[in-house]
Write an enzyme that holds these catalytic residues in place. Structure first.
Site, PDB file in Angstrom:
ATOM      1  N   GLU A 137       0.718  -1.174   0.043  1.00 12.28           N
ATOM      2  CA  GLU A 137       0.147   0.129   0.015  1.00 12.28           C
ATOM      3  C   GLU A 137       0.972   1.252   0.015  1.00 12.28           C
ATOM      4  O   GLU A 137       1.881   1.190   0.888  1.00 12.28           O
ATOM      5  CB  GLU A 137      -1.023   0.145   1.147  1.00 12.28           C
ATOM      6  N   CYS A 192      -6.537   1.049   3.201  1.00  7.53           N
ATOM      7  CA  CYS A 192      -7.459   2.329   3.223  1.00  7.53           C
ATOM      8  C   CYS A 192      -7.582   3.302   1.951  1.00  7.53           C
ATOM      9  O   CYS A 192      -8.462   3.821   1.786  1.00  7.53           O
ATOM     10  CB  CYS A 192      -7.335   3.178   4.657  1.00  7.53           C
ATOM     11  N   ASN A 199     -12.076  -3.025   0.966  1.00  4.78           N
ATOM     12  CA  ASN A 199     -10.824  -3.214   1.979  1.00  4.78           C
ATOM     13  C   ASN A 199     -11.644  -3.126   3.575  1.00  4.78           C
ATOM     14  O   ASN A 199     -12.377  -2.174   3.314  1.00  4.78           O
ATOM     15  CB  ASN A 199      -9.829  -2.179   1.708  1.00  4.78           C
ATOM     16  N   GLU A 200     -11.525  -4.179   4.113  1.00  9.28           N
ATOM     17  CA  GLU A 200     -12.102  -4.206   5.512  1.00  9.28           C
ATOM     18  C   GLU A 200     -13.289  -3.149   5.704  1.00  9.28           C
ATOM     19  O   GLU A 200     -13.406  -2.385   6.515  1.00  9.28           O
ATOM     20  CB  GLU A 200     -10.871  -3.701   6.413  1.00  9.28           C
TER      21      GLU A 200
END
Ligand code: AHR
Length: 761
Positions: free
Chosen positions: A24, A213, A337-338
């Site tokens: 990331e 994120c 993502n999450e």
């Protein structure tokens, strides 16, 4: 002596792509890091939206009395709307780029590729100076790209790039770029060789990208400067890629885009595992309307076609035009993502249905959010089961003690449901102790039938731009630091194998589970950046009810109540938020500053009710449920502790129900696998105990002699940590020896990580 019997002929799990990497662009992992561009803000697109300290001339300064202005009339490209106009009043004046961090790291005798777009109505002689090397360009006419090669003559870690005019005059410049010629695999627009090689050396099975994120933080408009990560913006000529605000508070050039990610995967032998947004930004509660979801679904479908489609397909043709007619062989795609919250799970089925219909072989990865347990975690798993999702991406960052208490977590997961992708995890530190615990956890992930994929996070950190720590690899402009965690990850990837072997351990002394002490200690109430009124506070312990005065708390204030020694107790209070946007906390089991349990009512973004354990100052979220506190409502909070069990209620409704288990471990964790290509047997062991453990290893094999290589981390202090001054405090050693029998004793040194590679002779 404990014995370990291994049957090399019986495979019990296909290890597939088990251990890989997660990349990331946070901590300047890409821009200023892996992406080899040395010029910061090359396109004059930095803006305060990226970071309040940024402006269009960030990282640039004028030389002499040159006037430098940022213009936007007739730009190079509509998606690259700004450029610099440099007006020199005297010879030798111009503009200078300071690079990333403390400056450009340049080496004497090295070749660098300079390029820029420039235009001028009158002829301008532009001198380009880099690390003692100088070359000249003659600029005349409309926007045109100029290229040069420079061989620098000085070694420096604080180099700059200067563009100066030989005479008074004016020139427009944009996309000012310097790359080392020696990029990884020699690619243009390429990657820093040392950093990419550090990844390649690990032999990762997959690469998850581009975040984190970073994927889901942003606006819904793909053309907005703060757009969510949209992969279609990241391909094609770099000067046509828009600049992007990254949620990590800096600017992403997108120079390292999806095409480059796919190339990187190919170059390091890792399968690509891209994550696309599900049209939801949980941080800002932005959700693509259901009737406008198609472009997001198309992003996923088109990405698969971009990666795998024939050159006759629309997106396969784009890939071919970029230089890669052969497919990239995409097998996985992650949606979101999450993610947490109902809106995402309302949208997810549309993605799954569309992908299944067109690409039935692609393995779809869902998400269970950023917590190891609780309501959103369960929602993620339930949706995966209901939708037939192949793999669920779990994320958590916890203290070593949590991992030690949860070593067998995945052994309890069913093998026949969706499989587990532990897509982000770490144990809050780069000390050897962290790596050792992570190694034992990796052994158990290898042993657990349910676990398909796992990768540590985050991967990279530039020492001058720390968004998040710990990280697996630290770097500056010219150096790379491999952490203890890197070495563990690397050992497990290099010696993963492809088949888990049947094996049995007997005679290992496992400590009998003792009676865990209750979660006793101090009790207090506190607020998290709000003003709140507490009232009717009661504590029940040992059959006695005690009442406490209420009152107002504001900011980060804390109101200690009492110390409880009972094994079962309860607390109730009423709380009303009067000001602020977050919530309150109930802290219990307080031993000291570093050791306590916190019930966060509201939490980080006022979205959760969570139980957060602090051990030696390091946090572990035990469980979470969705909850947002609002003003003007008097909430009745109730905490119940019974032994190690913790339950919370808000207005009578159960919010959290969890256990705080203490570590109780086997001293030694073992796993055996086979690497089909080489035929090697791979025996990995992690000794968590303070003493050596000798194991009688018996390979059920007719093979008599083996060439053995032991790759070990041992004899290392638990608090040892690699630094640039002492980069090898934690480093593996290698020992070769011959085994004359398939039955042999092996001693696992105290606190060691061992990968034993056995080659039949
Ligand atoms: O790895 C750092 C961050 O942690 C990731 O961006 C996010 O997915 C997680 O919360």
């Amino acid at each position: 002596m404990p014995s370990w019997s291994i049957d090399p002929g019986t495979a019990v799990k296909d290890l597939g792509d088990l251990f890989g990497l997660f990349f990331e662009d946070l901590n300047h992992a890409a821009d200023g890091g892996l992406y080899a561009e040395l010029v910061q803000n090359r396109s004059f697109e930095f803006e305060p939206i990226d970071n309040p300290d940024y402006h269009a001339l960030t990282a640039w300064r004028a030389i002499g009395s040159a006037s430098v202005s940022v213009q936007d009339a007739s730009p190079l490209h509509p998606r690259n709307p700004h450029y610099a106009r440099v007006a020199a009043r005297g010879a030798g004046e111009g503009i200078e780029n300071l690079g990333f961090g403390k400056g450009m790291c340049l080496g004497a005798g090295k070749v660098y590729r300079f390029s820029c777009f420039a235009r001028s109505d009158t002829p301008v002689t532009l001198d380009v100076t880099l690390g003692g090397a100088r070359a000249t360009l003659c600029v005349l006419g409309p926007w045109k790209q100029y290229r040069l090669e420079l061989t620098t003559t000085t070694d420096t870690t604080q180099g700059t790039l200067a563009l100066t005019l030989a005479q008074p005059g004016e020139v427009d410049v944009d996309m000012v770029s310097v790359f080392p010629a020696d990029t990884f695999m020699g690619r243009e627009n390429g990657l820093r060789r040392d950093l990419a090689e550090t990844l390649a050396d690990m032999r990762p099975r997959f690469l998850r990208f581009p975040g984190g994120c970073l994927v889901h933080d942003g606006s819904l408009d793909p053309d907005a400067r703060d757009s969510m990560y949209r992969w279609k913006n990241t391909i094609g000529p770099v000067h046509e890629r828009p600049s992007r605000r990254s949620g990590w508070r800096y600017n992403q050039t997108l120079g390292l885009g999806f095409y480059e990610y796919f190339l990187l995967c190919e170059d390091i032998g890792a399968k690509p595992l891209p994550i696309v947004s599900g049209g939801c930004d949980p941080h800002h509660k932005r959700f693509a309307p259901l009737d406008a979801l198609q472009p997001w679904i198309d992003d996923a479908l088109d990405l698969i076609e971009f990666a795998n489609g024939p050159v006759s397909s629309a997106w396969g043709a784009v890939r071919a035009r970029l230089g890669h007619p052969a497919p990239f062989g995409l097998e996985y795609i992650g949606i979101g993502n999450e993610e947490v919250g109902a809106p995402f799970f309302e949208r997810l089925p549309f993605f799954v249905e569309a992908i299944r219909a067109r690409y039935p072989d692609i393995r779809i990865i869902g998400t269970s959010g950023p917590f190891a347990a609780g309501g959103e975690y369960a929602r993620g798993w339930d949706s995966a089961q209901a939708l037939g999702i192949d793999i669920v991406d779990e994320h958590y960052y916890q203290a070593p003690e949590w991992y030690l208490a949860n070593m067998d977590r995945y052994l309890r997961y069913p093998a026949d449901g969706p499989r587990v992708f532990l897509g982000e995890y770490a144990s809050w530190g780069n000390q050897y102790e962290n790596a050792l615990v992570e190694a034992a956890y990796m052994v158990q992930m290898q042993n657990a039938p349910a676990v398909a994929l796992a990768c540590y996070a985050p991967l990279f950190c530039h020492v001058d731009y720390v968004n998040w720590r710990p990280d697996m690899i630290w770097f500056d402009g010219g150096r790379v630091l491999k952490t203890a965690n890197y070495h563990v990850q690397s050992l497990f990837m290099r010696h993963q194998g492809d088949m888990l072997l049947q094996s049995e351990i007997t005679g290992l002394d496992v400590p009998a589970p003792g009676t865990a002490p209750p979660i006793a200690g101090g009790l207090s109430l506190g607020v998290n950046d709000i003003t709140a009124r507490f009232g009717d506070i009661r504590v029940w312990a040992d059959g006695v009810q005690t009442r406490f005065d209420g009152g107002m708390l504001c900011g980060q204030a804390e109101k200690p109540l009492c110390t409880v020694t009972a094994s079962a107790y309860a607390l109730e209070c009423t709380v009303e938020r009067l000001e602020g946007i977050k919530g309150v906390r109930v802290t219990f089991g307080i031993q000291d500053e570093q050791n306590r349990v916190i019930w966060g009512v509201g939490g980080w973004e006022n979205q959760d009710s969570l139980i957060d354990l602090r051990v030696r100052g390091r946090g572990s979220c035990l469980t979470q449920s969705e909850f947002s506190m609002r003003d003007g409502h008097p909430y009745r909070l109730r905490l119940e502790v019974d032994g190690r069990r913790i339950r919370t209620y808000i207005d009578g409704a159960l919010q959290n129900d969890t256990r705080y288990d203490l570590p109780s471990n086997r001293p030694l964790y073992l796993t055996a696998s086979r690497e089909s290509e080489s035929g090697d047997l791979l025996l990995k062991g992690v000794n968590l105990s303070e003493g050596p453990i000798t194991v009688d290893i018996a390979l059920q094999s007719a093979q008599a002699r083996w060439d053995a290589t032991a790759h070990t981390l041992e004899g290392i202090a638990l608090d040892a940590e690699n630094t640039f001054d002492a980069p090898d405090r934690v480093a593996p050693t290698e020992k070769c020896f011959t085994l004359e029998s398939s039955r042999f004793p092996y001693t696992f040194a105290p606190r060691s990580v061992v990968a034993l590679r056995l080659k039949a002779m």
